[in-house]
Design a protein around this motif. Structure first.
Motif, PDB file in Angstrom:
ATOM      1  N   GLY A 391       0.797  -1.219   0.000  1.00 18.55           N
ATOM      2  CA  GLY A 391       0.000   0.000   0.000  1.00 18.55           C
ATOM      3  C   GLY A 391       0.825   1.262   0.000  1.00 18.55           C
ATOM      4  O   GLY A 391       0.361   2.322  -0.450  1.00 18.55           O
ATOM      5  N   ALA A 392       2.070   1.162   0.477  1.00 19.92           N
ATOM      6  CA  ALA A 392       2.955   2.325   0.506  1.00 19.92           C
ATOM      7  C   ALA A 392       3.836   2.403  -0.732  1.00 19.92           C
ATOM      8  O   ALA A 392       4.739   3.245  -0.803  1.00 19.92           O
ATOM      9  CB  ALA A 392       3.823   2.288   1.767  1.00 19.92           C
ATOM     10  N   GLY A 393       3.601   1.513  -1.711  1.00 22.08           N
ATOM     11  CA  GLY A 393       4.390   1.518  -2.925  1.00 22.08           C
ATOM     12  C   GLY A 393       5.738   0.861  -2.794  1.00 22.08           C
ATOM     13  O   GLY A 393       6.620   1.055  -3.642  1.00 22.08           O
ATOM     14  N   ARG A 394       5.907   0.048  -1.734  1.00 22.79           N
ATOM     15  CA  ARG A 394       7.184  -0.631  -1.519  1.00 22.79           C
ATOM     16  C   ARG A 394       7.161  -2.025  -2.129  1.00 22.79           C
ATOM     17  O   ARG A 394       6.117  -2.687  -2.132  1.00 22.79           O
ATOM     18  CB  ARG A 394       7.489  -0.716  -0.028  1.00 22.79           C
ATOM     19  CG  ARG A 394       7.750   0.624   0.632  1.00 22.79           C
ATOM     20  CD  ARG A 394       7.829   0.511   2.129  1.00 22.79           C
ATOM     21  NE  ARG A 394       6.593  -0.054   2.684  1.00 22.79           N
ATOM     22  CZ  ARG A 394       6.200   0.128   3.945  1.00 22.79           C
ATOM     23  NH1 ARG A 394       6.935   0.824   4.783  1.00 22.79           N
ATOM     24  NH2 ARG A 394       5.077  -0.430   4.368  1.00 22.79           N
ATOM     25  N   LEU A 395       8.303  -2.463  -2.620  1.00 26.21           N
ATOM     26  CA  LEU A 395       8.427  -3.784  -3.228  1.00 26.21           C
ATOM     27  C   LEU A 395       8.413  -4.859  -2.150  1.00 26.21           C
ATOM     28  O   LEU A 395       9.201  -4.811  -1.195  1.00 26.21           O
ATOM     29  CB  LEU A 395       9.735  -3.859  -4.021  1.00 26.21           C
ATOM     30  CG  LEU A 395       9.964  -5.074  -4.911  1.00 26.21           C
ATOM     31  CD1 LEU A 395       8.916  -5.166  -6.005  1.00 26.21           C
ATOM     32  CD2 LEU A 395      11.363  -5.005  -5.528  1.00 26.21           C
ATOM     33  N   VAL A 396       7.505  -5.823  -2.280  1.00 24.00           N
ATOM     34  CA  VAL A 396       7.413  -6.934  -1.326  1.00 24.00           C
ATOM     35  C   VAL A 396       7.299  -8.233  -2.119  1.00 24.00           C
ATOM     36  O   VAL A 396       6.869  -8.244  -3.271  1.00 24.00           O
ATOM     37  CB  VAL A 396       6.200  -6.782  -0.386  1.00 24.00           C
ATOM     38  CG1 VAL A 396       6.369  -5.565   0.523  1.00 24.00           C
ATOM     39  CG2 VAL A 396       4.899  -6.681  -1.172  1.00 24.00           C
ATOM     40  N   TRP A 397       7.688  -9.323  -1.481  1.00 31.07           N
ATOM     41  CA  TRP A 397       7.607 -10.633  -2.135  1.00 31.07           C
ATOM     42  C   TRP A 397       6.539 -11.469  -1.452  1.00 31.07           C
ATOM     43  O   TRP A 397       6.493 -11.564  -0.215  1.00 31.07           O
ATOM     44  CB  TRP A 397       8.964 -11.325  -2.108  1.00 31.07           C
ATOM     45  CG  TRP A 397       9.822 -10.880  -3.248  1.00 31.07           C
ATOM     46  CD1 TRP A 397       9.909 -11.448  -4.472  1.00 31.07           C
ATOM     47  CD2 TRP A 397      10.669  -9.724  -3.283  1.00 31.07           C
ATOM     48  NE1 TRP A 397      10.768 -10.744  -5.285  1.00 31.07           N
ATOM     49  CE2 TRP A 397      11.255  -9.673  -4.577  1.00 31.07           C
ATOM     50  CE3 TRP A 397      11.015  -8.732  -2.370  1.00 31.07           C
ATOM     51  CZ2 TRP A 397      12.139  -8.683  -4.965  1.00 31.07           C
ATOM     52  CZ3 TRP A 397      11.889  -7.736  -2.746  1.00 31.07           C
ATOM     53  CH2 TRP A 397      12.447  -7.708  -4.029  1.00 31.07           C
ATOM     54  N   ASP A 398       5.695 -12.077  -2.246  1.00 32.83           N
ATOM     55  CA  ASP A 398       4.525 -12.793  -1.769  1.00 32.83           C
ATOM     56  C   ASP A 398       4.858 -14.265  -1.511  1.00 32.83           C
ATOM     57  O   ASP A 398       5.836 -14.801  -2.046  1.00 32.83           O
ATOM     58  CB  ASP A 398       3.402 -12.695  -2.808  1.00 32.83           C
ATOM     59  CG  ASP A 398       3.084 -11.248  -3.168  1.00 32.83           C
ATOM     60  OD1 ASP A 398       3.032 -10.422  -2.244  1.00 32.83           O
ATOM     61  OD2 ASP A 398       2.923 -10.955  -4.374  1.00 32.83           O
ATOM     62  N   PRO A 399       4.039 -14.965  -0.739  1.00 25.17           N
ATOM     63  CA  PRO A 399       4.250 -16.407  -0.537  1.00 25.17           C
ATOM     64  C   PRO A 399       4.188 -17.154  -1.863  1.00 25.17           C
ATOM     65  O   PRO A 399       3.535 -16.697  -2.815  1.00 25.17           O
ATOM     66  CB  PRO A 399       3.084 -16.804   0.377  1.00 25.17           C
ATOM     67  CG  PRO A 399       2.665 -15.540   1.051  1.00 25.17           C
ATOM     68  CD  PRO A 399       2.913 -14.447   0.043  1.00 25.17           C
ATOM     69  N   PRO A 400       4.868 -18.297  -1.954  1.00 27.64           N
ATOM     70  CA  PRO A 400       4.852 -19.067  -3.209  1.00 27.64           C
ATOM     71  C   PRO A 400       3.431 -19.419  -3.633  1.00 27.64           C
ATOM     72  O   PRO A 400       2.564 -19.711  -2.804  1.00 27.64           O
ATOM     73  CB  PRO A 400       5.651 -20.335  -2.860  1.00 27.64           C
ATOM     74  CG  PRO A 400       6.524 -19.923  -1.727  1.00 27.64           C
ATOM     75  CD  PRO A 400       5.739 -18.913  -0.942  1.00 27.64           C
ATOM     76  N   ARG A 401       3.207 -19.363  -4.912  1.00 27.64           N
ATOM     77  CA  ARG A 401       1.891 -19.664  -5.483  1.00 27.64           C
ATOM     78  C   ARG A 401       1.671 -21.171  -5.501  1.00 27.64           C
ATOM     79  O   ARG A 401       2.552 -21.944  -5.876  1.00 27.64           O
ATOM     80  CB  ARG A 401       1.832 -19.098  -6.893  1.00 27.64           C
ATOM     81  CG  ARG A 401       0.471 -19.103  -7.528  1.00 27.64           C
ATOM     82  CD  ARG A 401       0.502 -18.251  -8.788  1.00 27.64           C
ATOM     83  NE  ARG A 401      -0.834 -18.046  -9.299  1.00 27.64           N
ATOM     84  CZ  ARG A 401      -1.162 -17.039 -10.096  1.00 27.64           C
ATOM     85  NH1 ARG A 401      -0.251 -16.158 -10.438  1.00 27.64           N
ATOM     86  NH2 ARG A 401      -2.394 -16.911 -10.552  1.00 27.64           N
ATOM     87  N   GLU A 402       0.493 -21.600  -5.131  1.00 26.14           N
ATOM     88  CA  GLU A 402       0.203 -23.029  -5.031  1.00 26.14           C
ATOM     89  C   GLU A 402      -0.219 -23.644  -6.360  1.00 26.14           C
ATOM     90  O   GLU A 402      -0.007 -24.830  -6.594  1.00 26.14           O
ATOM     91  CB  GLU A 402      -0.895 -23.265  -3.982  1.00 26.14           C
ATOM     92  CG  GLU A 402      -0.456 -22.961  -2.549  1.00 26.14           C
ATOM     93  CD  GLU A 402       0.672 -23.866  -2.082  1.00 26.14           C
ATOM     94  OE1 GLU A 402       0.667 -25.067  -2.440  1.00 26.14           O
ATOM     95  OE2 GLU A 402       1.566 -23.373  -1.377  1.00 26.14           O
ATOM     96  N   ALA A 403      -0.839 -22.858  -7.219  1.00 23.37           N
ATOM     97  CA  ALA A 403      -1.352 -23.412  -8.472  1.00 23.37           C
ATOM     98  C   ALA A 403      -1.160 -22.404  -9.599  1.00 23.37           C
ATOM     99  O   ALA A 403      -1.115 -21.189  -9.369  1.00 23.37           O
ATOM    100  CB  ALA A 403      -2.837 -23.759  -8.334  1.00 23.37           C
ATOM    101  N   SER A 404      -1.050 -22.915 -10.825  1.00 24.26           N
ATOM    102  CA  SER A 404      -0.947 -22.047 -11.991  1.00 24.26           C
ATOM    103  C   SER A 404      -2.242 -21.266 -12.164  1.00 24.26           C
ATOM    104  O   SER A 404      -3.345 -21.789 -11.967  1.00 24.26           O
ATOM    105  CB  SER A 404      -0.692 -22.888 -13.239  1.00 24.26           C
ATOM    106  OG  SER A 404      -0.866 -22.125 -14.417  1.00 24.26           O
ATOM    107  N   GLY A 405      -2.077 -20.010 -12.557  1.00 24.16           N
ATOM    108  CA  GLY A 405      -3.253 -19.194 -12.839  1.00 24.16           C
ATOM    109  C   GLY A 405      -3.835 -19.424 -14.212  1.00 24.16           C
ATOM    110  O   GLY A 405      -4.920 -18.915 -14.521  1.00 24.16           O
ATOM    111  N   ASP A 406      -3.152 -20.192 -15.058  1.00 26.46           N
ATOM    112  CA  ASP A 406      -3.642 -20.458 -16.411  1.00 26.46           C
ATOM    113  C   ASP A 406      -2.950 -21.709 -16.933  1.00 26.46           C
ATOM    114  O   ASP A 406      -1.817 -21.666 -17.419  1.00 26.46           O
ATOM    115  CB  ASP A 406      -3.348 -19.268 -17.325  1.00 26.46           C
ATOM    116  CG  ASP A 406      -3.937 -19.422 -18.723  1.00 26.46           C
ATOM    117  OD1 ASP A 406      -4.443 -20.518 -19.034  1.00 26.46           O
ATOM    118  OD2 ASP A 406      -3.875 -18.459 -19.508  1.00 26.46           O
TER     119      ASP A 406
END
Length: 603
Positions: A391-406
């Motif tokens: 929300g503050a425009g800072r770069l963050v890394w998200d938890p690993p994705r569990e499934a392909s989005g496509d």
């Protein structure tokens, strides 16, 4: 648990490379010396380093024990849509690095030609050689020996391999690649391919074709099909040489700018001035290159990397060959369908999970080494996380994705498109070659047909327009190897062969030239060596001879209809448009499986 084939290939590479790798690492240890080289320079030398800088930077550059000097090597120009965004990157980098109390200097610009512009043109004969020229230009930029870290700005085709090869000879320095991202999706690649085939059949004119091409290549950024440029990005990220999730963020976005700033900060944190030193020579290892090969195979990437990864490895004292690719291909599943191997583009791939999801899947299946060094984070597991802005425009890394989005373009290891990723080494009385079958119908993996020998791409097109190509045949194009004319890519003839295949003919291509990532659905035995210009058997083939290309059996055979004696001379004139300046390259270049390079690191 590591897959036993991956372990066996890695072990064989390590054993094969033991002497040359030790020699390289010893050279890099010597180059590291006793700290920043600015400390040992004469006052005259150091004054030249600082002369163009403002006073605050001059003060920082004097503080050789505490402050880093980051060298920027850029392949910026306006002829490459992918590289046009790099125009303002140096200013962004300098500002960001200055805020950390360090200095960044533009060390060198390297040449960067656009293969998309030179396809089918004489300039394409300089394309492969430009890789080694870029390596030399990178070395010239870094030869001032005043840098503590390196940022490389490059994306496309021969440019990234050239930058990395040059940087590896300064492997005592930490090095990060800073991508600029792909253009937004335009006309679908499937529609573009259909229109090209229509034009080849004479059903539409030049104006219609140009309009279609202009809607496909329409803005700054990398082309969206999965060719060598985007294969480069996957490999740099998988090898830990880019920030996680940074490869395929579109230019001009807030996220793209945040990645550039983060890379600029990161390089100052991993120099030899601190306690987290990460030299390039340690990040690029035998296991790193195996990871790169696995990622290339799992994504159905560019066949150019069967040359480039070999050349990159040798610059680091590591010897890989086509047998390594072939064995890995048999156990690495195809997880991606991206044009020309499918209808999706690189933006679809990134939205589906992109490189982070790919790394997660390959690590989980034991197909990728975990114990490798990376330029960012604690381990390669940090490369399983995609990035976003909070929300503050800072770069963050998200938890690993569990499934392909496509799942139309990216799948999990337990649900692959194909169990075999489709890279095959061919061998027989014609020598050695490679073939990529990931987009070739399985009933076309074996082709045996009479040869039709052509001098160049235009001769194929002339025969097509004359209505001469009405029977099954193997199109043989000798004299396209590195020693003959620089090994140009031969995409100009693909629409013709694709049309003939669609009409029901069994056709294939045999050449000592290249095709790269856009090889498509026509079976193509490429990179043949020995090449015709150096006495290879491919130069003896005549019209009507029987040629067998069998990807399943790995066979490449020729049956002469009569005694042909000595090969014909398949050398080229190689004059005009600067080609004569590269005669030394053609004389010195190695064969394709040795990297098609002018450099002889360990011979």
């Amino acid at each position: 648990m590591m897959h036993p084939t991956v372990e066996a290939v890695t072990r064989r590479i390590r054993e094969r490379s033991a002497t040359s790798r030790d020699r390289y690492l010893a050279l890099m240890a010597g180059a590291r010396g006793d700290g920043p080289q600015r400390e040992t320079m004469s006052c005259t030398n150091l004054a030249h380093v600082m002369a163009s800088k403002p006073d605050p930077d001059k003060l920082i550059l004097r503080q050789t024990e505490r402050s880093a000097n980051v060298g920027i090597i850029s392949a910026y120009n306006e002829m490459l849509s992918a590289h046009q965004p790099y125009g303002d990157f140096p200013d962004q980098i300098r500002r960001t690095v200055a805020r950390t109390g360090h200095v960044a200097q533009f060390a060198a610009g390297v040449p960067a030609m656009c293969d998309g512009i030179t396809q089918g043109q004489p300039g394409m004969e300089l394309s492969l050689f430009s890789r080694d020229l870029i390596a030399q230009a990178t070395a010239i930029g870094l030869s001032h020996n005043v840098f503590d870290g390196v940022l490389c700005l490059g994306i496309c085709d021969k440019i990234v391999p050239g930058l990395l090869t040059g940087a590896l000879r300064f492997g005592h320095l930490p090095t990060l690649f800073v991508p600029a991202g792909p253009m937004p999706s335009g006309m679908s690649n499937a529609e573009k391919s259909r229109i090209r085939e229509q034009h080849a059949r004479g059903e539409i004119g030049r104006d219609e074709l140009l309009e279609a091409e202009s809607r496909s290549y329409h803005s700054p950024g990398t082309c969206t099909f999965y060719g060598t440029a985007n294969s480069n990005q996957v490999l740099m990220e998988v090898m830990g040489l880019q920030l996680p999730g940074s490869s395929f963020v579109n230019p001009g976005t807030d996220l793209r700018e945040a990645f550039t700033q983060a890379a600029s900060r990161r390089i100052t944190e991993v120099t030899d001035l601190g306690d987290d030193y990460r030299p390039l020579s340690q990040v690029v290892s035998e296991k790193t290159l195996v990871n790169a090969m696995v990622a290339l195979l799992a994504t159905g990437g560019s066949t150019n990397h069967s040359i480039h990864l070999v050349a990159i490895g040798r610059a680091a004292g590591i010897r890989i060959d086509w047998e390594d690719f072939h064995e890995l291909s048999r156990v690495v599943p195809l997880l991606c369908r991206l044009y020309p191997n499918g209808e999706s583009d690189i933006n679809d791939f990134d939205r589906a999970g992109g490189v982070p999801f790919l790394v997660r899947e390959l690590l989980g299946a034991g197909l990728m080494h975990e114990d490798v060094s990376v330029m960012f984070g604690e381990s390669i597991h940090d490369y399983t996380r995609a990035a976003s802005l909070d929300g503050a425009g800072r770069l963050v890394w998200d938890p690993p994705r569990e499934a392909s989005g496509d799942t139309r373009c990216l799948r999990a290891v337990d649900d692959p498109f194909v169990a075999d990723s489709g890279f095959h080494r061919l061998e027989g009385n014609l020598g050695r070659a490679i073939i990529k079958t990931s987009s070739v119908p399985e009933d076309r993996w074996c082709i045996e047909a009479p040869a039709r020998v052509f001098a160049d791409q235009q001769a194929v097109m002339d025969a097509w327009y004359a209505g001469e190509l009405t029977q099954d045949f193997v199109a043989v194009l000798p004299g396209q190897g590195p020693g003959a004319n620089g090994m140009p890519e031969l995409h100009k003839l693909m629409p013709v062969l694709a049309n003939l295949q669609s009409d029901g003919l069994r056709v294939a291509l045999l050449t000592d030239g290249r095709l790269s990532g856009a090889s498509g659905k026509v079976p193509s035995a490429i990179h043949v060596y020995p090449e015709a210009a150096r006495g290879g058997a491919i130069g003896r083939i005549r019209d009507g001879d029987r040629v067998l290309i069998d990807a399943t059996a790995g066979a490449l055979h020729w049956e002469a209809g009569r005694d042909h004696g000595q090969p014909v001379h398949w050398g080229r004139g190689n004059e005009g448009l600067g080609r004569e300046l590269f005669s030394g390259f053609r004389e010195q270049v190695t064969h394709a499986e040795a990297g098609a390079t002018i450099f002889r690191w360990d011979d």
